[in-house]
Design a protein around this motif. Structure first.
Motif, mmCIF file in Angstrom:
data_model
loop_
_atom_site.group_PDB
_atom_site.id
_atom_site.type_symbol
_atom_site.label_atom_id
_atom_site.label_comp_id
_atom_site.label_asym_id
_atom_site.label_seq_id
_atom_site.Cartn_x
_atom_site.Cartn_y
_atom_site.Cartn_z
ATOM 1 N N ASP A 4 0.834 -1.185 0.000
ATOM 2 C CA ASP A 4 0.000 0.000 0.000
ATOM 3 C C ASP A 4 0.870 1.235 0.000
ATOM 4 O O ASP A 4 1.144 1.836 1.030
ATOM 5 C CB ASP A 4 -0.923 -0.001 1.229
ATOM 6 C CG ASP A 4 -1.902 1.168 1.190
ATOM 7 O OD1 ASP A 4 -2.412 1.535 2.254
ATOM 8 O OD2 ASP A 4 -2.118 1.708 0.094
ATOM 9 N N ARG A 6 0.075 4.005 -1.117
ATOM 10 C CA ARG A 6 -0.707 5.234 -0.975
ATOM 11 C C ARG A 6 -0.978 5.568 0.475
ATOM 12 O O ARG A 6 -1.377 6.669 0.803
ATOM 13 C CB ARG A 6 -2.047 5.076 -1.694
ATOM 14 C CG ARG A 6 -1.919 4.806 -3.183
ATOM 15 C CD ARG A 6 -3.228 4.342 -3.757
ATOM 16 N NE ARG A 6 -3.633 3.092 -3.121
ATOM 17 C CZ ARG A 6 -4.791 2.493 -3.374
ATOM 18 N NH1 ARG A 6 -5.635 3.023 -4.223
ATOM 19 N NH2 ARG A 6 -5.094 1.361 -2.769
ATOM 20 N N ALA A 7 -0.791 4.596 1.385
ATOM 21 C CA ALA A 7 -1.223 4.788 2.759
ATOM 22 C C ALA A 7 -0.482 5.894 3.490
ATOM 23 O O ALA A 7 -1.091 6.800 4.014
ATOM 24 C CB ALA A 7 -1.122 3.470 3.523
ATOM 25 N N PRO A 8 0.846 5.863 3.584
ATOM 26 C CA PRO A 8 1.521 6.855 4.408
ATOM 27 C C PRO A 8 1.614 8.207 3.724
ATOM 28 O O PRO A 8 1.878 8.316 2.540
ATOM 29 C CB PRO A 8 2.917 6.250 4.609
ATOM 30 C CG PRO A 8 3.130 5.393 3.415
ATOM 31 C CD PRO A 8 1.793 4.888 3.016
ATOM 32 N N THR A 9 1.400 9.260 4.488
ATOM 33 C CA THR A 9 1.567 10.610 3.962
ATOM 34 C C THR A 9 2.534 11.408 4.824
ATOM 35 O O THR A 9 3.500 11.962 4.343
ATOM 36 C CB THR A 9 0.206 11.334 3.880
ATOM 37 O OG1 THR A 9 -0.418 11.288 5.175
ATOM 38 C CG2 THR A 9 -0.691 10.655 2.872
ATOM 39 N N ARG A 226 1.702 6.832 10.531
ATOM 40 C CA ARG A 226 1.623 7.925 9.568
ATOM 41 C C ARG A 226 0.178 8.120 9.129
ATOM 42 O O ARG A 226 -0.664 7.237 9.268
ATOM 43 C CB ARG A 226 2.508 7.626 8.350
ATOM 44 C CG ARG A 226 3.976 7.415 8.712
ATOM 45 C CD ARG A 226 4.813 7.031 7.526
ATOM 46 N NE ARG A 226 4.879 8.081 6.520
ATOM 47 C CZ ARG A 226 5.588 8.005 5.402
ATOM 48 N NH1 ARG A 226 6.287 6.899 5.147
ATOM 49 N NH2 ARG A 226 5.610 8.996 4.549
ATOM 50 N N ASP A 227 -0.084 9.292 8.582
ATOM 51 C CA ASP A 227 -1.426 9.590 8.081
ATOM 52 C C ASP A 227 -1.670 8.879 6.771
ATOM 53 O O ASP A 227 -0.754 8.701 5.960
ATOM 54 C CB ASP A 227 -1.602 11.099 7.884
ATOM 55 C CG ASP A 227 -1.622 11.861 9.196
ATOM 56 O OD1 ASP A 227 -2.028 11.240 10.209
ATOM 57 O OD2 ASP A 227 -1.232 13.035 9.208
ATOM 58 N N SER A 228 -2.905 8.446 6.570
ATOM 59 C CA SER A 228 -3.328 7.837 5.312
ATOM 60 C C SER A 228 -4.738 8.295 5.023
ATOM 61 O O SER A 228 -5.358 9.011 5.821
ATOM 62 C CB SER A 228 -3.270 6.310 5.405
ATOM 63 O OG SER A 228 -4.327 5.822 6.208
ATOM 64 N N LYS A 229 -5.273 7.882 3.897
ATOM 65 C CA LYS A 229 -6.648 8.274 3.563
ATOM 66 C C LYS A 229 -7.654 7.601 4.503
ATOM 67 O O LYS A 229 -8.817 7.992 4.553
ATOM 68 C CB LYS A 229 -6.949 7.926 2.118
ATOM 69 C CG LYS A 229 -7.007 6.443 1.817
ATOM 70 C CD LYS A 229 -7.369 6.227 0.350
ATOM 71 C CE LYS A 229 -7.480 4.742 0.015
ATOM 72 N NZ LYS A 229 -7.833 4.534 -1.412
ATOM 73 N N VAL A 235 2.442 1.771 9.726
ATOM 74 C CA VAL A 235 3.067 1.487 8.438
ATOM 75 C C VAL A 235 4.408 0.790 8.657
ATOM 76 O O VAL A 235 5.254 1.294 9.394
ATOM 77 C CB VAL A 235 3.272 2.780 7.613
ATOM 78 C CG1 VAL A 235 3.967 2.467 6.288
ATOM 79 C CG2 VAL A 235 1.932 3.454 7.355
ATOM 80 N N GLY A 248 0.388 -1.175 5.241
ATOM 81 C CA GLY A 248 -0.373 -0.301 6.130
ATOM 82 C C GLY A 248 -1.439 -1.059 6.901
ATOM 83 O O GLY A 248 -2.155 -1.890 6.337
ATOM 84 N N ARG A 250 -4.450 -0.560 10.303
ATOM 85 C CA ARG A 250 -5.168 0.378 11.168
ATOM 86 C C ARG A 250 -5.837 -0.386 12.298
ATOM 87 O O ARG A 250 -6.425 -1.452 12.082
ATOM 88 C CB ARG A 250 -6.217 1.159 10.379
ATOM 89 C CG ARG A 250 -7.015 2.138 11.221
ATOM 90 C CD ARG A 250 -8.007 2.937 10.401
ATOM 91 N NE ARG A 250 -8.911 3.696 11.254
ATOM 92 C CZ ARG A 250 -8.631 4.897 11.754
ATOM 93 N NH1 ARG A 250 -7.476 5.474 11.451
ATOM 94 N NH2 ARG A 250 -9.485 5.532 12.523
#
Length: 356
Positions: A4, A6-9, A226-229, A235, A248, A250
């Protein structure tokens, strides 16, 4: 694949763990003496002080060290002439006849390897007559290494879960089982369960046990929240050697996820201090009393031939085909009545025939 990207921002925590472990993965020639020392988690299983590296240093007596990660050989004349052969690079091990300057025609251990796209062959001859240790110990240790890959390698969709419980490895202990863990590898996520042990982190989907991942601490590069959508996520990034996955997960509520992060991070750091590689081998032969094995000392009736200094590439002697992927010119051989590849200098047809 549970990748994934895309998960961490935004990164909030990162650290390092066990890294730079090359001993079981690589083949190295004439390495600095410090690299012959055992690393953390590596231990010596057996040693033999009268072994010849028949292919690369024929005629030189040396010492062979068998560890849980690799074979180490060095020459008695000069320890800077040495080898380090990691078990992960080994393709096959066989016993065949070889021509040794110190033993003549005798049984030897042939170790075929592959590293960095090239094949290398090593031939080890035990100079102690009627001793099978060279054959039995190396073959047994290599089998032990080959059958314990879950300690060292990331595994996707493995047969590791049975009746909703983790199949534990030898010497593995479960420290925590966490329900309600979402895997963020798809748009909707998958609900599953964490198993946190002393050697790895395992996740599996509750509705499909075969949808799982086993992540050894040995292959973790970083652990972060970390932040994700989907909101804050745990992560885990794996090492490039294991595929460089970004996984990722949760867990709700966030306080619970932070407690899980601290537990995994702590076990990861403890593992880094003393890695567990999984190879467990015990010598079955019990030592006999000294008086029963003491014999009168004799001098070997052999002649050691000093080879001239060779400045050519040290790799060349160990190439499995004896060359660097080049074909020699074909010539007519009158004794055979056939065209054959031109023999290398110093090699005769009679010598090749005697080996066969």
């Amino acid at each position: 694949m549970m990748d994934d990207s895309r998960a961490p921002t935004n990164s909030s925590s990162s650290n390092s763990a066990a890294s730079n472990i090359w001993q079981d993965r690589e083949i190295r020639f004439d390495i600095p003496l410090a690299h012959l020392d055992l690393r953390r988690g590596e231990f010596q299983i057996d040693s033999m002080d009268s072994v010849e590296d028949t292919k690369g240093n024929n005629g030189e007596r040396g010492e062979l060290i068998i560890t849980n990660l690799r074979l180490i050989w060095w020459s008695h004349k000069n320890r800077r002439t040495n080898l380090s052969v990691g078990y992960n690079a080994i393709i096959s091990i066989n016993i065949r006849s070889a021509s040794s300057r110190l033993r003549g025609s005798t049984q030897a251990l042939y170790v075929l390897t592959k590293f960095n796209g090239s094949r290398f062959e090593f031939i080890f001859t035990n100079l102690v007559r009627n001793s099978p240790r060279l054959f039995t110990t190396i073959q047994a240790v290599f089998r032990a290494y080959d059958t314990t890959k879950l300690y060292r390698d990331l595994k996707l969709r493995g047969a590791i879960i049975q009746d909703k419980e983790l199949k534990l490895l030898p010497h593995e202990q479960t420290y925590n089982k966490v329900n309600g863990v979402w895997n963020l590898s798809s748009d909707q996520g998958n609900l599953g369960t964490f198993f946190i042990t002393n050697v790895r982190l395992v996740w599996h989907a509750n509705l499909a046990e075969n949808f799982n991942v086993s992540i050894p601490y040995l292959q973790m590069k970083s652990i972060r929240i970390r932040d994700s959508k989907f909101g804050p996520a745990l992560v885990i990034e794996t090492t490039p050697r294991s595929g460089g996955y970004i996984l990722g997960f949760r867990v709700d509520p966030q306080e619970r996820m932070r407690d899980i992060y601290k537990e995994i991070h702590s076990l990861w750091q403890v593992f880094s201090v003393n890695p567990i590689f999984g190879v467990d081998y015990t010598m079955e032969d019990r030592p006999q009393p000294l008086s029963s094995v003491t014999v009168q000392r004799t001098t070997d009736d052999v002649e050691v031939l000093d080879q001239e200094e060779d400045n050519s590439d040290v790799f060349a002697a160990y190439y499995a085909d004896g060359t660097k992927n080049t074909d020699r010119e074909a010539v007519f051989h009158p004794d055979l009545g056939l065209a054959i590849e031109n023999l290398r200098e110093g090699i005769s047809l009679e010598q090749l025939w005697s080996v066969l």
